[in-house]
Design a protein around this motif. Structure first.
Motif, PDB file in Angstrom:
ATOM      1  N   THR A   1     -11.973   1.005  -2.851  1.00 32.40           N
ATOM      2  CA  THR A   1     -11.561   1.227  -1.116  1.00 32.40           C
ATOM      3  C   THR A   1     -10.055   0.631  -1.182  1.00 32.40           C
ATOM      4  O   THR A   1      -9.746  -0.207  -1.854  1.00 32.40           O
ATOM      5  N   ILE A   2      -8.926   1.668  -0.152  1.00 34.27           N
ATOM      6  CA  ILE A   2      -8.091   0.687  -0.217  1.00 34.27           C
ATOM      7  C   ILE A   2      -7.836   0.948   1.144  1.00 34.27           C
ATOM      8  O   ILE A   2      -8.148   1.261   2.185  1.00 34.27           O
ATOM      9  N   VAL A   3      -7.310  -0.863   2.127  1.00 38.19           N
ATOM     10  CA  VAL A   3      -7.501  -0.678   3.619  1.00 38.19           C
ATOM     11  C   VAL A   3      -6.265  -0.448   3.791  1.00 38.19           C
ATOM     12  O   VAL A   3      -5.029  -0.606   3.503  1.00 38.19           O
TER      13      VAL A   3
ATOM     14  N   ARG B   1     -11.240  -0.049  10.361  1.00 40.07           N
ATOM     15  CA  ARG B   1     -10.777  -1.520   9.545  1.00 40.07           C
ATOM     16  C   ARG B   1     -11.937  -2.810  10.522  1.00 40.07           C
ATOM     17  O   ARG B   1     -12.325  -3.449   9.572  1.00 40.07           O
TER      18      ARG B   1
ATOM     19  N   GLN C   1     -13.592   7.623   4.992  1.00 40.67           N
ATOM     20  CA  GLN C   1     -13.345   6.161   5.682  1.00 40.67           C
ATOM     21  C   GLN C   1     -13.757   5.854   6.703  1.00 40.67           C
ATOM     22  O   GLN C   1     -14.902   6.564   6.777  1.00 40.67           O
TER      23      GLN C   1
ATOM     24  N   GLY D   1      -6.678  -2.998  -1.587  1.00 41.30           N
ATOM     25  CA  GLY D   1      -8.171  -3.081  -1.551  1.00 41.30           C
ATOM     26  C   GLY D   1      -8.826  -3.255  -1.818  1.00 41.30           C
ATOM     27  O   GLY D   1      -9.326  -4.311  -2.848  1.00 41.30           O
ATOM     28  N   THR D   2     -10.323  -2.858  -2.388  1.00 43.23           N
ATOM     29  CA  THR D   2     -10.811  -3.373  -2.997  1.00 43.23           C
ATOM     30  C   THR D   2     -11.917  -2.122  -3.833  1.00 43.23           C
ATOM     31  O   THR D   2     -11.399  -1.079  -3.525  1.00 43.23           O
TER      32      THR D   2
ATOM     33  N   VAL E   1       0.840  -1.312  -0.284  1.00 41.51           N
ATOM     34  CA  VAL E   1      -0.106   0.249  -0.054  1.00 41.51           C
ATOM     35  C   VAL E   1       0.621   1.576  -0.060  1.00 41.51           C
ATOM     36  O   VAL E   1       0.483   2.147  -0.805  1.00 41.51           O
TER      37      VAL E   1
ATOM     38  N   CYS F   1     -14.650  -4.483   3.430  1.00 42.95           N
ATOM     39  CA  CYS F   1     -13.150  -4.337   2.700  1.00 42.95           C
ATOM     40  C   CYS F   1     -12.521  -5.243   3.546  1.00 42.95           C
ATOM     41  O   CYS F   1     -11.271  -5.956   3.226  1.00 42.95           O
TER      42      CYS F   1
ATOM     43  N   ILE G   1     -10.327   2.238   6.472  1.00 44.75           N
ATOM     44  CA  ILE G   1     -10.527   2.088   5.236  1.00 44.75           C
ATOM     45  C   ILE G   1     -11.468   3.346   4.845  1.00 44.75           C
ATOM     46  O   ILE G   1     -11.760   3.961   4.861  1.00 44.75           O
TER      47      ILE G   1
END
Length: 459
Positions: free
Chosen positions: A37-39, A60, A57, A115-116, A4, A65, A44
């Motif tokens: 999204t980026i974890v 988490r 955001q 992420g997703t 990331v 996600c 998130i």
């Protein structure tokens, strides 16, 4: 997390490419909400969101996600309220009332899930395998955009690093250039007399300039006492430039000063220098040209001058004419050979009287090799012609000033080092009158540096 950080995407401003992916997912699957999204380690973060306003955001844990990136394939939750993990998610338990969730992981080429790409609905539903594949394709498109962005970032960073390195190199080069110029200037000053002496009844003037501030010139000159009212003078040019030439210049200057104390004839002084240059292994194949002379006050007025040549261009003797102007006579000395080139080198001399109103100009080949507008060299004839056209007196200061003006007026200036030494007997001289020259100077480049009399007039 390292992957990331590698893509440097967190907390970046909105990007149209990712926004279009989220909007496309919402249309394709007919859902009210779609996100990219980026974890992160504790959150998130939404890179893009369609239908989800005001949320950038969420935490988490517990997370949809955060659970989706733990599996390789697409994650589908038909009814979030029936899922033991998803049911507590703020998007499910909160006012949005999300019931359906599906996500495809954004997976890097080396296997890390960043992420997703998600689709969410407020009613339970199912998706087909073809739809799951489409969602996976959208996640792959997101990764392609991330790779393109990363490539652009690396290019920009490499360019910035190159520019920083170039600027640093330029600054180092400027510092080195300044240091080299300072070193060359300091070294040059050690090779030249700090001041011209005061000789009763004689005016002295000099000029020195190097072709480049980064190089130590090979030209040299000096005037010094011998005792008994006698004086010695010399001017010459060592082959080459730089530190090696400076070493030869230093050896030449001090050898001439020492030899002048032990020899009555200037040819013998040049012969001693010739021997010293040939015996010093550090000199190598370097040689020099030189004019060396003795001055002795004449009984009536003026000075008796004996000058020897070691392959150097002739000096010019100038006689003041009644009504103004001067007559120019080259001090030709036949047979003088280069100094330090041959073991059996022969040297020759000439004696003459320098009377009131007369001057003597010595110079190095930087003057004669200066170029005219058509590219030809000024040459000895050009120097003689210039001196003969002068309308001023033949005093040393005027000679040097005029010669310097000649150099600076030429279209290409002087491409080589230039040293000038002028001697003159004032027209009003009486035997035993005080000297009229004693000026300190330092060697500089490329700007000319002069020392001339009368004392205080110029330095």
């Amino acid at each position: 997390m390292e992957a990331v950080r590698r893509y440097d995407i967190l907390d970046t401003p909105p990007d149209g490419a990712f926004d279009r992916v989220a909007a496309l997912a919402a249309r394709l699957f007919d859902v009210p909400v779609a996100t990219v999204t980026i974890v992160d380690s504790d959150r998130i973060w939404f890179k893009a969101a369609s239908g989800l306003e005001g949320v950038s955001q969420i935490g988490r844990d517990p997370g949809l996600c955060a659970s989706a990136i733990l599996v390789d394939g697409t994650t589908v939750i038909p009814d979030a309220l029936a899922d033991p993990v998803a049911c507590s998610n703020p998007l499910v338990a909160g006012s949005m009332g999300v019931r359906f969730y599906a996500a495809a992981p954004i997976t890097t080429p080396d296997g890390y899930r960043l992420g997703t790409v998600n689709i969410l609905d407020t009613r339970p539903r199912t998706v087909s395998e073809a739809e799951m594949a489409t969602l996976g394709d959208l996640a792959a498109i997101v990764l392609d955009e991330l790779e393109l962005r990363l490539s652009a970032l690396r290019t920009v960073r490499a360019e910035q690093e190159w520019r920083r390195a170039e600027q640093a190199a330029r600054e180092r080069a400027e510092r080195d250039k300044a240091s080299l110029a300072a070193f060359a200037s300091t070294l040059q000053r050690t090779l030249l007399p700090p001041a011209l002496p005061t000789i009763p009844g004689l005016e002295l003037a000099c000029h020195y300039q190097t072709a480049s501030p980064q190089d130590v010139g090979g030209d040299f000159y000096d005037v010094f006492p011998l005792g008994g009212g006698r004086w010695a003078f010399f001017l010459g040019d060592v082959c080459g430039k730089g530190a090696a030439a400076a070493a030869v210049t230093s050896l030449t200057r001090y050898t001439l000063r020492e030899a002048a104390q032990h020899h009555e004839e200037p040819e013998a002084v040049l012969a001693a220098l010739n021997t010293a240059l040939l015996l010093d292994a550090s000199v190598g194949s370097r040689f020099c040209t030189c004019l060396f002379g003795f001055l002795e006050p004449a009984a009536d007025a003026g000075f008796n001058v004996t000058v020897a040549s070691g392959g150097h261009p002739p000096a010019y003797r100038l006689h003041a004419r009644q009504g103004g102007g001067v007559r120019v006579e080259p001090v030709d000395i036949k047979g003088g050979m280069l100094v330090g080139a041959f073991e059996q080198a022969a040297f020759a001399s000439r004696t003459f009287h320098l009377g009131p109103g007369e001057g003597l100009l010595l110079y190095t080949d930087g003057l004669t090799e200066a170029r005219l507008a058509d590219g030809t060299m000024l040459g000895e004839r050009g120097v003689a012609d210039f001196l003969s056209r002068r309308t001023g007196p033949a005093d040393a200061t005027a000679l040097v000033d005029d010669a310097v003006a000649l150099i600076h007026d030429l279209p290409q200036d002087a491409a080589d080092d230039v040293a000038l030494l002028a001697l003159s007997v004032p027209t009003t001289q009486v035997p035993g009158s005080p000297g009229v020259s004693a000026s300190a100077h330092t060697a500089g480049a490329p700007a000319p540096v002069d020392a001339a009399g009368p004392a205080g007039r110029k330095d």
